[in-house]
Each structure stands twice: as C-alpha cells, then as structure tokens.
Write a protein that holds these residues in place. Sequence first.
Motif: not given
Length: 187
Positions: A49-58, A77-80, A84-87
């Motif tokens: 949710f919050y990752t998406d608000t930053v993803a297109d700015r980095v 949902k769809g990754l920008p 990159e997901p990290v577990t």
Amino acid sequence: MGYHTFDVGRADALEDDDRFRFCSAEELRSALALTGTETVADLGSGTGFYTDTVADRVDHCYAVDVQSAMHDHYREKGLPETVEPVTAEVADLPFPDDTLDAAFSTMTFHEFASEAALAELARVVAPGGRVVTVDWSRHGAGEAGPPRDERFGAGEAATFQSDAGLRLRTATERDETFLTVADGGPA
C-alpha cells in the motif's frame, strides 16, 4: 522481532485508502526527501500500500516483509517495475553495508523494533540516507492499531534509533501516531 505480525488473512484491509489519514502519500514522500535516483526499502511492506506511493519516485524499492504470503498478495495486485519483494526480518536484512539511500516503515515499527533490527537498519542505510518511521503511538487517542502495550511513543522510538547510530532529525507525536525522521551515518 516485535510482538506479532499482521494477519495475512486480513491482508485486504491493508488496501484501505482510509489509512492515508494516519500518513498521507505526500507526507511520506516529503519526509523521505526523494530525488528520484534512490534505492529505498519499505520495512514491513505488507501488500505494498505505501510501497506503491514511493515506487514511481525512486530508482529501486525493496518491499521487505517477513511474511512471503504478503508478497503473494502484492504480486496479485501488481508490482511496479521498480519494486523487488524481499522476504526477511529487519534484524537480518540481505543487503550490503550502506546499500540504501532511504528506508521507511508505516505502522510496522512495533512489529520489528529491537536492538538487533535497529542496528541492522543503521548498517544498511548509507551515511546521510533517510529513515522515516510512522507508527501507532503509545500515547494515541484512538483504538486503531495494536494493543497499547505493544506500541512506542515518539521519544522511545527516537531513543532506540539514536542508540543504534541513526541521527535524529525530528520526532513528533500526533493524535494517534508518531513520526520520526533520522539520517544514517555517524552522529
């Protein structure tokens, strides 16, 4: 690790735009002071949710969550492209020293806050890099969030971060949450 993690069975609740009343996208991006070339990490990213608000700015954003099932929700949902997901646990991040230009956590600090996690965060954030934390305050007026005995106040979180070697810029208590902004590197 902190007390508990968010119930994956309730992951859809993490996509509620009402969450922006606790931390808006604009507030988060402003606190991070992004220029567009950064490598950042969202600590406790959940469904992004919050990752998406930053993803297109980095340039690159690591969505770090201890629960791989949260990454599954995010992928559905769809990754920008920049994400990159990290577990991993915050206390054991798979990044070299000084990798991150910024890191942020929104409503998850109480889940990972420990000496080991904050030391690890200080290790991976480059000198001068930004660390932004928004979480439920122990002093908050509302009933949203985890039980009060699992929360921190702004002062406690700031002390934890400073003790780990992060340089505090600001620590603010709000109605239900706190915000801290710190920099990586020597004090």
